[in-house]
Design an enzyme around this catalytic site. Structure first.
Site, mmCIF file in Angstrom:
data_model
loop_
_atom_site.group_PDB
_atom_site.id
_atom_site.type_symbol
_atom_site.label_atom_id
_atom_site.label_comp_id
_atom_site.label_asym_id
_atom_site.label_seq_id
_atom_site.Cartn_x
_atom_site.Cartn_y
_atom_site.Cartn_z
ATOM 1 N N TRP A 164 -33.396 34.717 8.425
ATOM 2 C CA TRP A 164 -34.781 34.251 8.419
ATOM 3 C C TRP A 164 -35.264 33.828 7.044
ATOM 4 C CZ3 TRP A 164 -37.343 37.197 4.957
ATOM 5 C CH2 TRP A 164 -36.944 38.517 4.769
ATOM 6 N N ASN A 165 -34.616 34.298 5.970
ATOM 7 C CA ASN A 165 -35.216 34.088 4.649
ATOM 8 C C ASN A 165 -35.042 32.658 4.133
ATOM 9 O OD1 ASN A 165 -32.418 34.807 4.396
ATOM 10 N ND2 ASN A 165 -32.724 35.053 2.201
ATOM 11 N N LYS A 188 -27.011 29.983 15.866
ATOM 12 C CA LYS A 188 -27.852 31.092 16.310
ATOM 13 C C LYS A 188 -28.800 31.439 15.150
ATOM 14 C CE LYS A 188 -29.462 35.170 17.476
ATOM 15 N NZ LYS A 188 -30.534 35.607 16.572
ATOM 16 N N PRO A 189 -30.064 30.942 15.188
ATOM 17 C CA PRO A 189 -31.020 31.289 14.148
ATOM 18 C C PRO A 189 -31.583 32.688 14.371
ATOM 19 C CG PRO A 189 -32.084 29.913 15.785
ATOM 20 C CD PRO A 189 -30.641 30.052 16.212
ATOM 21 N N ASP A 190 -32.148 33.246 13.315
ATOM 22 C CA ASP A 190 -32.891 34.494 13.482
ATOM 23 C C ASP A 190 -34.046 34.245 14.443
ATOM 24 O OD1 ASP A 190 -35.186 36.473 12.630
ATOM 25 O OD2 ASP A 190 -33.330 37.329 11.854
ATOM 26 N N GLY A 239 -26.329 37.412 6.274
ATOM 27 C CA GLY A 239 -27.275 38.457 6.631
ATOM 28 C C GLY A 239 -26.984 39.736 5.884
ATOM 29 N N SER A 240 -27.338 40.850 6.480
ATOM 30 C CA SER A 240 -27.200 42.144 5.822
ATOM 31 C C SER A 240 -25.746 42.613 5.834
ATOM 32 C CB SER A 240 -28.073 43.180 6.524
ATOM 33 O OG SER A 240 -27.548 43.494 7.808
ATOM 34 N N GLU A 261 -21.602 36.063 4.174
ATOM 35 C CA GLU A 261 -22.323 36.283 2.922
ATOM 36 C C GLU A 261 -23.398 37.312 3.182
ATOM 37 O OE1 GLU A 261 -25.658 34.322 0.364
ATOM 38 O OE2 GLU A 261 -23.918 32.980 0.365
ATOM 39 N N LEU A 262 -23.356 38.408 2.385
ATOM 40 C CA LEU A 262 -24.171 39.573 2.701
ATOM 41 C C LEU A 262 -25.139 39.882 1.561
ATOM 42 C CD1 LEU A 262 -21.201 41.562 4.268
ATOM 43 C CD2 LEU A 262 -22.772 39.958 5.375
ATOM 44 N N CYS A 295 -31.197 36.463 -1.239
ATOM 45 C CA CYS A 295 -30.040 37.348 -1.431
ATOM 46 C C CYS A 295 -29.480 37.283 -2.849
ATOM 47 C CB CYS A 295 -28.953 37.015 -0.413
ATOM 48 S SG CYS A 295 -28.428 35.293 -0.420
ATOM 49 N N GLU A 393 -30.665 47.219 -1.767
ATOM 50 C CA GLU A 393 -31.375 45.951 -1.823
ATOM 51 C C GLU A 393 -32.800 46.133 -1.284
ATOM 52 O OE1 GLU A 393 -30.239 41.352 -0.834
ATOM 53 O OE2 GLU A 393 -29.826 42.827 0.735
#
Length: 526
Positions: A164-165, A188-190, A239-240, A261-262, A295, A393
């Site tokens: 989402w960011n 697949k978007p948030d 994402g996370s 990528e986290l 991130c 984070e």
């Protein structure tokens, strides 16, 4: 489907646009809908279908049929189509910016960065992609006896799961190289920010992308994410770290590739010769851009004790003067938090640090006087390395300042993290800065820049070390990860690694040994 009309803040959204975008989502009839809420007002701006596992599987089946034709489309035609998208996005940039501000609560500056980052990434792959994907001749053991070629084939159907960011560039900039390589994509978007990906998909359709080569499924990640991973041939996830582990585990179980990528707990090192006139605003941008919901933003600042006092005073003054607005223009330096839950999480990190002995220098509170979900730019000091604010984070406009005595200490403390995404070094001595940067355990490190320089170096790979992920976006890797390599070798003279012309193995062994000694000394032969 019918959705609520958008609130009257976004001047470039035509009537019914969000409804039309929602209708593009790949979902069967009669699905429940997900309300999309504008962070600036906490009011509903639209609805999208809540896709099911059946919807995901149906979309992948359609994509496989479409991909069979798309992969046989000549690369020059794919380039021509994506070039039209590139130009369309420039022409429609203001609409994309409005959508980003509306559904993600962004200031227009980070929204601008997103849109034009997507344009630049597309341009890079239009220029480099054909050469990276073409058949390549490879060196062989014995010249003249064998010819070998490397081919690059698309995986098939790629699942691209974006956050989402940065819901536009982290969606479309990953989809572009996958399409160029000949894949079909299920995006697949948030569920909080679906319209950005849908708008990018609409521009690709206007550019001529065939039906079903790109489809967007809207829904909640825990419900349809596993179904998507079970159905596709490669997964791109941003994402996370917690969810990234689950994605990678499921992909590994199926023996399909994934790139993840986290999170990051990124550190800036300010050396005693740093130019504070440039360093203070530079780090402020790296900390507070998009409200810290980035991130690769800085969450820890290590400052040489010789200048710590001056840096801290100037940095606090700068942060206090940062403007915050909900205007659909470039006047705000801060973005809204995405949800009330996220606002409370950010505030809890700050409260835990203060309760544990940290000193609050500025901020530390929500700003409902600006809008419901804004949070003050927040600076802490006297933070212990064991505090949550130092280890986990935060993902908000919050940073802590630490002093150090030696460069070795600063490097060790910056590296003392389970995450390693993006760090920065600030110094007038760029040679020393590059040396220090190379010792930091992060996938990217900027010297005298917080994030934009490394991110916009499109020919260089971008990604994380440690628990910040695996795989890379940008550069050759960012395209070739969407392909399978295939080697085709043609034997011209005799069998490989076997005697010829009737000689026995003992004679062949002697001749082979001499030949290999000679070839090792030939500089141009591999």
């Amino acid at each position: 489907m019918t959705t609520t009309s958008p609130i009257g803040l976004a001047p470039h959204l035509g009537a019914g646009l969000l409804d039309r975008l929602a209708d593009m989502a790949a979902a069967g009839p009669g699905r429940r809908s997900i309300p999309i809420v504008a962070p600036f007002t906490e009011s509903e701006i639209g609805r999208v279908p809540e896709a099911t596992g059946d919807d995901v599987r149906a979309a992948v089946e359609r994509a496989r049929i479409a991909q069979n034709l798309w992969s046989r489309t000549p690369i020059r035609e794919r380039v021509r189509l994506l070039s039209r998208f590139h130009d369309l996005l420039i022409d429609r940039a203001d609409t994309a910016l409005d959508i980003l501000q509306l559904e993600a609560g962004k200031a227009r500056i980070p929204a601008f960065e997103e849109v034009y980052d997507t344009v630049a990434t597309t341009r890079y792959y239009l220029k480099t992609g054909p050469a990276l994907l073409r058949r390549r001749r490879r060196a062989v053991s014995f010249p003249g006896m064998t010819t070998a070629y490397e081919y690059r084939h698309p995986h098939g159907v790629v699942g691209s799961i974006s956050p989402w960011n940065f819901p536009f560039t982290l969606a479309i900039s990953d989809i572009i190289p996958a399409l160029l390589a000949g894949n079909a994509v299920i995006g697949k978007p948030d569920e909080k920010t679906p319209f950005s990906m849908l708008y990018g998909a609409s521009l690709l359709a206007q550019a001529g992308l065939p039906d079903h080569v790109l489809q967007v499924v809207t829904g909640h990640g825990p419900e349809i994410g596993p179904d998507l991973i079970d159905a596709v041939d490669f997964v791109m996830f941003t994402g996370s770290t917690e969810v990234g582990r689950q994605v990678a585990t499921q992909a590994a179980h199926r023996l399909i590739g994934c790139s993840v990528e986290l999170g990051g707990k990124n550190a800036a090192i300010v050396m005693k010769d740093a130019d504070l006139d440039k360093t203070v605003p530079g780090i402020a941008r790296a900390v507070f851009a998009n409200g810290g919901q980035l991130c690769i933003s800085m969450e820890r600042i290590y400052v040489d004790e010789a200048i710590r006092g001056e840096f801290t005073e100037r940095f606090v003054t700068h942060a206090r003067d940062l403007p915050m607005t909900t205007a659909f223009d470039f006047s705000s330096a801060l973005s809204s938090m995405i949800t009330r839950e996220h606002l409370e999480k950010v505030h809890s990190h700050v409260e835990e640090a203060i309760a544990s002995g940290a000193t609050l220098l500025t901020g530390g509170k929500p700003r409902p006087d600006v809008a419901p979900l804004f949070y003050d730019p927040t600076i802490l000091t006297d933070v212990d390395d064991t505090m949550l604010i130092c280890r986990d984070e935060t993902f908000g406009p919050v940073v802590s300042i630490y002093g150090y005595g030696t460069v070795e200490e600063a490097v060790a403390r910056a590296n003392d993290s389970h995450l390693g995404l993006n760090h920065s070094v600030w110094t007038r001595n760029t040679g020393l800065g590059v040396d220090v940067a190379s010792r930091l355990e992060a996938g990217t490190v900027g010297v005298n820049d917080g994030y934009a320089a490394v991110w916009s170096s499109y020919d260089a790979p971008m990604g994380g070390m440690k628990l910040s992920g695996t795989g890379r976006r940008h550069g050759a890797e960012g395209l070739l990860k969407y392909t399978e390599s295939q080697t085709v070798a043609v034997q011209k003279v005799g069998p490989a690694f076997a005697p010829v012309w009737g000689m026995g193995y003992p004679t062949y062994q002697r001749i082979l040994g001499r030949a290999l000694r000679i070839l090792r000394r030939v500089p141009f032969y591999k």
